[in-house]
Design a protein around this motif. Structure first.
Motif, mmCIF file in Angstrom:
data_model
loop_
_atom_site.group_PDB
_atom_site.id
_atom_site.type_symbol
_atom_site.label_atom_id
_atom_site.label_comp_id
_atom_site.label_asym_id
_atom_site.label_seq_id
_atom_site.Cartn_x
_atom_site.Cartn_y
_atom_site.Cartn_z
ATOM 1 N N MET A 1 -11.518 7.729 1.659
ATOM 2 C CA MET A 1 -10.151 7.546 2.127
ATOM 3 C C MET A 1 -9.248 8.571 1.467
ATOM 4 O O MET A 1 -9.434 8.927 0.327
ATOM 5 N N SER A 2 -8.265 9.008 2.197
ATOM 6 C CA SER A 2 -7.517 10.155 1.710
ATOM 7 C C SER A 2 -6.179 9.779 1.126
ATOM 8 O O SER A 2 -5.555 8.812 1.524
ATOM 9 N N ILE A 3 -5.785 10.618 0.210
ATOM 10 C CA ILE A 3 -4.480 10.438 -0.415
ATOM 11 C C ILE A 3 -3.601 11.624 -0.041
ATOM 12 O O ILE A 3 -4.038 12.768 -0.140
ATOM 13 N N VAL A 4 -2.397 11.351 0.357
ATOM 14 C CA VAL A 4 -1.458 12.443 0.628
ATOM 15 C C VAL A 4 -0.539 12.590 -0.579
ATOM 16 O O VAL A 4 0.060 11.623 -1.029
ATOM 17 N N SER A 132 -8.873 8.270 7.341
ATOM 18 C CA SER A 132 -8.517 6.948 6.830
ATOM 19 C C SER A 132 -7.557 7.171 5.675
ATOM 20 O O SER A 132 -7.863 7.836 4.702
ATOM 21 N N PHE A 133 -6.427 6.591 5.830
ATOM 22 C CA PHE A 133 -5.351 6.909 4.909
ATOM 23 C C PHE A 133 -5.252 5.854 3.815
ATOM 24 O O PHE A 133 -5.200 4.665 4.085
ATOM 25 N N SER A 134 -5.253 6.336 2.592
ATOM 26 C CA SER A 134 -5.241 5.373 1.500
ATOM 27 C C SER A 134 -3.843 5.119 0.972
ATOM 28 O O SER A 134 -3.468 3.998 0.682
ATOM 29 N N GLY A 135 -3.097 6.168 0.786
ATOM 30 C CA GLY A 135 -1.755 5.954 0.264
ATOM 31 C C GLY A 135 -1.132 7.267 -0.170
ATOM 32 O O GLY A 135 -1.673 8.347 0.048
ATOM 33 N N PHE A 136 0.002 7.147 -0.810
ATOM 34 C CA PHE A 136 0.750 8.320 -1.240
ATOM 35 C C PHE A 136 0.699 8.467 -2.743
ATOM 36 O O PHE A 136 0.718 7.501 -3.484
ATOM 37 N N PHE A 137 0.683 9.697 -3.151
ATOM 38 C CA PHE A 137 0.791 10.003 -4.570
ATOM 39 C C PHE A 137 1.970 10.955 -4.702
ATOM 40 O O PHE A 137 1.927 12.075 -4.231
ATOM 41 N N ILE A 138 3.025 10.485 -5.331
ATOM 42 C CA ILE A 138 4.263 11.262 -5.358
ATOM 43 C C ILE A 138 4.484 11.795 -6.762
ATOM 44 O O ILE A 138 4.548 11.020 -7.719
ATOM 45 N N ILE A 139 4.627 13.103 -6.879
ATOM 46 C CA ILE A 139 4.793 13.722 -8.198
ATOM 47 C C ILE A 139 6.227 14.199 -8.353
ATOM 48 O O ILE A 139 6.720 14.970 -7.532
ATOM 49 N N MET A 140 6.900 13.770 -9.386
ATOM 50 C CA MET A 140 8.284 14.161 -9.586
ATOM 51 C C MET A 140 8.650 14.064 -11.052
ATOM 52 O O MET A 140 7.920 13.461 -11.843
ATOM 53 N N ASP A 160 9.996 2.098 3.662
ATOM 54 C CA ASP A 160 10.435 1.572 4.950
ATOM 55 C C ASP A 160 9.459 1.888 6.053
ATOM 56 O O ASP A 160 9.117 1.051 6.881
ATOM 57 N N GLN A 161 9.027 3.149 6.092
ATOM 58 C CA GLN A 161 8.233 3.572 7.235
ATOM 59 C C GLN A 161 6.761 3.231 7.112
ATOM 60 O O GLN A 161 6.086 3.014 8.103
ATOM 61 N N TYR A 162 6.255 3.262 5.892
ATOM 62 C CA TYR A 162 4.825 3.015 5.726
ATOM 63 C C TYR A 162 4.647 1.840 4.795
ATOM 64 O O TYR A 162 4.025 1.939 3.753
ATOM 65 N N SER A 163 5.196 0.701 5.175
ATOM 66 C CA SER A 163 5.217 -0.401 4.216
ATOM 67 C C SER A 163 3.831 -0.914 3.909
ATOM 68 O O SER A 163 3.628 -1.585 2.918
ATOM 69 N N ASN A 164 2.854 -0.579 4.748
ATOM 70 C CA ASN A 164 1.519 -1.093 4.487
ATOM 71 C C ASN A 164 0.711 -0.247 3.547
ATOM 72 O O ASN A 164 -0.314 -0.679 3.047
ATOM 73 N N SER A 165 1.123 0.968 3.348
ATOM 74 C CA SER A 165 0.295 1.809 2.486
ATOM 75 C C SER A 165 0.870 1.817 1.085
ATOM 76 O O SER A 165 2.026 1.497 0.854
ATOM 77 N N LEU A 166 0.031 2.213 0.177
ATOM 78 C CA LEU A 166 0.402 2.123 -1.227
ATOM 79 C C LEU A 166 1.021 3.414 -1.712
ATOM 80 O O LEU A 166 0.686 4.489 -1.247
ATOM 81 N N LYS A 167 1.914 3.277 -2.644
ATOM 82 C CA LYS A 167 2.540 4.473 -3.195
ATOM 83 C C LYS A 167 2.424 4.429 -4.698
ATOM 84 O O LYS A 167 2.748 3.434 -5.322
ATOM 85 N N MET A 168 1.944 5.531 -5.235
ATOM 86 C CA MET A 168 1.966 5.627 -6.681
ATOM 87 C C MET A 168 2.842 6.822 -7.047
ATOM 88 O O MET A 168 2.622 7.918 -6.564
ATOM 89 N N ASN A 169 3.821 6.566 -7.877
ATOM 90 C CA ASN A 169 4.688 7.663 -8.304
ATOM 91 C C ASN A 169 4.283 8.143 -9.677
ATOM 92 O O ASN A 169 4.182 7.366 -10.612
ATOM 93 N N LEU A 256 -6.566 4.273 -4.508
ATOM 94 C CA LEU A 256 -5.286 3.685 -4.874
ATOM 95 C C LEU A 256 -5.358 2.170 -4.842
ATOM 96 O O LEU A 256 -4.853 1.481 -5.714
ATOM 97 N N GLY A 257 -6.003 1.680 -3.807
ATOM 98 C CA GLY A 257 -6.076 0.232 -3.668
ATOM 99 C C GLY A 257 -6.741 -0.395 -4.873
ATOM 100 O O GLY A 257 -6.268 -1.382 -5.435
#
Lengths: 396, 557
Positions: A1-4, A132-140, A160-169, A256-257
């Protein structure tokens, strides 16, 4: 599964480049530590997660680069292309001409709404490319204007837009003695907003990594690229494929999950940190004799000595089974847990809130924020939410 | 189908038209590159292939330009991004002389950095690339090789002498003759004449010139105004146009470099002019860099001493002198102010270096205002510049680097007579150029911090930036900008000199006979300055108080 991966601001982009570089060179290095089949399975898994395939074989990073001024993105793109091993997608970046000026309000209230559509478009395209989308990885980073302000805005939008996917900042805690003078304000505002919209916050402190570079790796003149490389190294260990319980050739499919499942049981407690050993310069590696058991013990000690709250550890600490050490020379172990350094974080955050508080009492710099629509109530809100977080951690 | 062109290799597209044609650009771009490239692209598109490009920024931009120029579908989503631009406004004799040195230095810096002669983003921040063969207003080129560089500048002077000299000197081609405003009679060292008379006379022209220069910019970020406070034109007209800029371009930053008169100034009415101008600076400038002639002179003397002392083993690299210039004005007689003006020119270049060139920790111009101005009124920044010269010993050990940081905080290197170490710091910015890493920076901050007093609510008030491109002739340099209460004595001294004249009503009639001037202008100006001094006083009063521990926000769980 991929991470964006979404890279925001100068810090985010510089780190993001190092992360992808480390991941790819890691999976390609040949150390002869395992069999060919294992190697290939590992490589495939790693690649699928972070890169998409291009026809002529050059992997393209699944990343979106966002910055409000062009210099850093141009640098990052050219560095990636120069390496010849991988590159960024041509249309995966969003750039403006003038930066955010270290102003959280500018990043959040001005740049955010103005460029919301374009940025979300690019992100959507990247997500669509994933099977297959796993979630977001946000670097800041938290200290600046784009990473912190625009980052908070983008995370909110993703919620808001992708409430089902996971986000890790992945957020960078700035040096204690300032890189940016208003970093306290920016950090407070960022943290409080992210706590609401993100699923997990992975923290890295510049001070800590600086110490690692100085003491453990013996680098004399530490530059930001050294720091970023250590960071990338740590992040690599977090995200590299680990074995699943079934067999030794199947890698865990949902990075991520899995992480979230084990480490963020309660939405109130979202802050994570990484302990990574061993860290050393390449030269000394030949002289070391590490065993797996020894490393685990060392790690446990690190956890225990850092923690001020002993109870939490037994229940929550869970070393994931990395059956295969990463194929490159360095680090073998990673341990994610959210308890031990919380004590540190509580203190750090406390100090942050306090210094921001003092600043606010004298109303210093406030006019720069009110110019762009962040009023005092917003500051107050942020303070309250953070105090709540601090209090709930203290209660543990 | 696609031929091998000079300097780059092209692979044939696949027979089925779905392979990638890699047009990998190497080496120097020739003048006809864009044409050749367009052909390549056209053919590539026709074969259904896409084009990827090589690594250099300039090369990629060129391809980008070609694509967007032809409106190819594949490039539509790719944005063209350029850096921001700044416009320099030089007013009065002093302003124009300094400005001239600035442009000379800017050209030299870019020539040293940009060896291939490509018009890149860094140059575009201060220069336009113009095709001089095109008559009229057009002819702006935004890519490719440098044809002819025009400075983004507006030159204003009410006397013709200095501007004429510039236009006859070696820099004459750099300035656009349409960006000049001159008159003959001069302002007679009278702020009122500069501000009221010439202000109203030239308001429309000034506005038009500004609009023109803004149109030439893709994204205008900042106006740099250079003037002196003691005279008539620079002081009066220079501050008049601050208001114009604020009204017309409210979003663009106004950075003012003001030369304050020293005590032994030969213009008797300079206190009047300065105080009247200060009121305008208080209200309409975003950020002011006060500089006084005496400090510049002291720095020159120090350098001269160093160069001529003939100490064994120390030879100074001539090009590295912060005062060196290649003679922007006619070389007939080297004016005594040339060396001093060069220092200010260096200041401006270093200030903008992190915004123009790459580095590991960038600092844009808007960040200066954001971080160093905690309260809108207190926007006066004391600057200090190191090193002033480089010795020929190329190997710089870390101790030398540390010395650079210590120097930045010593009185000898400041461009204003003040004592920041014994006053209160509100904020401090360190802008480093060259091969300096974050650890060096941190080490020095840790080292210097104990000896400096910071205001209680900003104990760690440091803003830092690292730019990888060093200035001409040096391997590193450091510019320190401090928002410090040490400017207060300068202002108080100015006020005293003013009051001495004002009490006797000396020379007042010259001002009052100008239409629009009344005594209230004077009293308002003084009270504005007094209010400013008082704000600094209040901050100073908090100097030795212990840092208060504010009670934390308590919330119900």
């Amino acid at each position: 599964m991929s991470i964006v991966t979404v890279q925001l601001g100068q810090c985010g982009n510089q780190i993001g480049f190092e992360v992808f570089d480390a991941l790819l060179s890691d999976s390609h290095s040949s150390q002869g530590l395992c069999s060919m089949r294992e190697n290939e399975a590992y490589q495939a898994s790693c690649k699928e997660r972070f890169f998409s395939e291009e026809e002529n074989g050059v992997p393209i990073a699944r990343a979106v680069l966002v910055d409000m001024e062009p210099k850093v993105i141009n640098q990052t793109l050219s560095k990636a292309a120069q390496s010849g091993q991988w590159k960024y997608g041509q249309h995966a970046c969003f750039c403006q001409k003038q930066g955010s000026g270290n102003n959280w309000a500018y990043g959040y209230s001005v740049h955010g709404p103005r460029h919301e559509e374009s940025i979300m478009n690019i992100i959507r395209k990247e997500v669509e490319k994933c099977d297959s989308f796993s979630g977001f990885f946000i670097i800041m980073s938290m200290a600046g204007g784009t990473g912190s302000g625009l980052g908070a805005f983008v995370t909110q939008n993703l919620e808001d837009q992708y409430s089902n996917s996971l986000k890790m900042n992945q957020i960078i805690w700035p040096y204690g003695t300032g890189e940016v003078i208003v970093q306290n304000y920016n950090s407070i505002l960022t943290l409080s907003h992210l706590y609401r919209s993100s699923d997990a916050l992975l923290l890295h402190e510049n001070d800590a990594i600086h110490k690692i570079c100085a003491k453990l790796m013996n680098i004399k003149q530490i530059s930001f690229s050294d720091i970023n490389q250590v960071l990338a190294h740590q992040l690599g260990s977090v995200f590299q494929p680990t074995y699943s319980a079934e067999s030794s050739f199947h890698y865990r499919r949902n990075p991520l999950g899995d992480l979230m499942e084990h480490l963020v049981p309660h939405p109130e407690f979202k802050m994570l940190s990484v302990r990574n050993i061993p860290h050393m310069s390449e030269n000394s590696l030949a002289y070391t004799t590490f065993t797996w058991a020894g490393l685990l013990k060392h790690l446990r000690q690190m956890l225990i000595s850092n923690a001020k709250m002993e109870e939490g550890i037994d229940r929550h600490v869970r070393p994931p089974l990395s059956g295969l050490p990463p194929l490159s020379k360095m680090s073998l172990n990673k341990d994610l847990h959210f308890n031990t350094s919380i004590a540190n974080l509580v203190i750090l955050r406390g100090k942050d809130v306090q210094s921001a508080d003092v600043g606010k009492k004298f109303r210093a710099y406030i006019h720069q924020y009110t110019k762009f629509g962040i009023e005092e109530e917003d500051f107050l809100d942020s303070f309250t939410s953070l105090e709540q977080v601090v209090a709930s951690y203290c209660n543990l | 189908m696609l031929t091998r062109q000079l300097g780059y290799a092209v692979q044939k597209p696949s027979l089925y038209g779905n392979g990638d044609t890699q047009v990998h650009l190497r080496g120097l771009l020739t003048e006809n590159l864009s044409l050749n490239l367009q052909t390549c692209l056209a053919t590539a598109e026709a074969c259904g292939s896409s084009v990827t490009y090589g690594s250099s920024l300039a090369e990629r931009r060129c391809v980008e330009e070609c694509r967007s120029g032809r409106g190819l579908a594949s490039s539509r989503s790719r944005r063209r991004t350029t850096m921001t631009q700044s416009v320099v406004v030089q007013v009065g004799q002093c302003g124009n002389q300094i400005g001239c040195c600035f442009w000379d230095l800017a050209l030299r810096e870019h020539a040293a950095v940009n060896q291939k002669g490509i018009y890149d983003e860094a140059i575009s921040s201060f220069f336009r690339n113009v095709d001089t063969r095109v008559v009229g207003d057009g002819g702006s080129i935004s890519k490719g090789k440098i044809c002819s560089l025009k400075a983004r500048a507006v030159l204003i002077d009410m006397e013709e002498g200095v501007v004429n000299e510039i236009l006859q000197g070696p820099l004459r081609d750099v300035f656009d003759t349409k960006q000049l405003i001159t008159d003959i009679s001069g302002s007679g060292n009278n702020w009122a004449v500069g501000h009221k008379v010439f202000g109203s006379l030239y308001q429309d022209q000034i506005l038009e010139k500004f609009r023109k220069s803004a149109e030439h910019c893709d994204c205008l970020q900042c106006f740099f105004i250079i003037h002196s406070m003691g005279g008539g034109t620079g002081s009066g007209l220079g501050t008049f146009l601050l208001k114009v800029l604020e009204d017309e371009f409210p979003e663009v930053y106004r950075f003012v470099t003001s030369i304050y008169p020293s005590g032994e100034d030969d213009v008797i009415t300079s206190p009047y002019n300065s105080i009247l101008a200060m009121k305008e600076l208080n209200e309409h400038a975003d950020c002011v860099l006060p500089i006084d002639n005496q400090s510049l002179f002291d720095i020159i003397s120090k350098i001269d001493l160093m160069v001529n002392s003939g100490k064994l083993g120390t030879t100074v690299k001539p090009k590295s002198l912060v005062t060196s210039s290649s003679g922007a004005l006619k070389k007939r007689h080297k004016k005594p102010f040339d060396a001093m003006n060069n220092i200010v020119a260096n200041l401006l270049l270093n200030l903008t270096s992190s915004a123009r060139f790459e580095g590991s920790l960038n600092m844009d111009l808007n960040e200066i205002s954001m971080n160093l101005v905690p309260f809108p009124q207190l926007h006066y920044l004391v600057s200090s510049l190191t090193p002033l010269y480089t010795l020929t010993d190329v190997n710089i050990p870390p101790r030398r680097l540390d010395q650079m940081f210590s120097d930045a905080f010593s009185k000898d290197h400041q461009l204003l007579r003040a004592d920041p170490k014994h006053s209160l710091y509100l904020a401090c910015a360190l802008m480093v150029r060259g091969n300096v890493q974050i650890s060096d920076l941190r080490r020095n901050i840790e080292r210097l911090k104990p000896s400096l007093q910071f205001v209680s609510w900003n104990q760690e008030g440091w803003k830092t930036s690292l730019c990888s491109v060093p200035p001409v002739g040096h391997s590193h340099s450091l510019l320190a900008l401090a928002n410090n209460t040490c400017v207060k004595p300068t202002f108080m001294e100015l006020k005293e000199r003013f009051m001495r004249l004002y009490k006797k009503k000396a020379h007042l009639h010259h001002y009052l006979q100008v239409e629009g001037m009344e005594e209230s202008c004077f009293t308002e100006a003084v009270s504005s300055l007094s209010a400013l001094i008082q704000e600094y006083d209040q901050l100073d009063a908090t100097k030795n108080m212990p840092v208060q521990d504010l009670p934390r926000l308590s919330i119900a769980m």
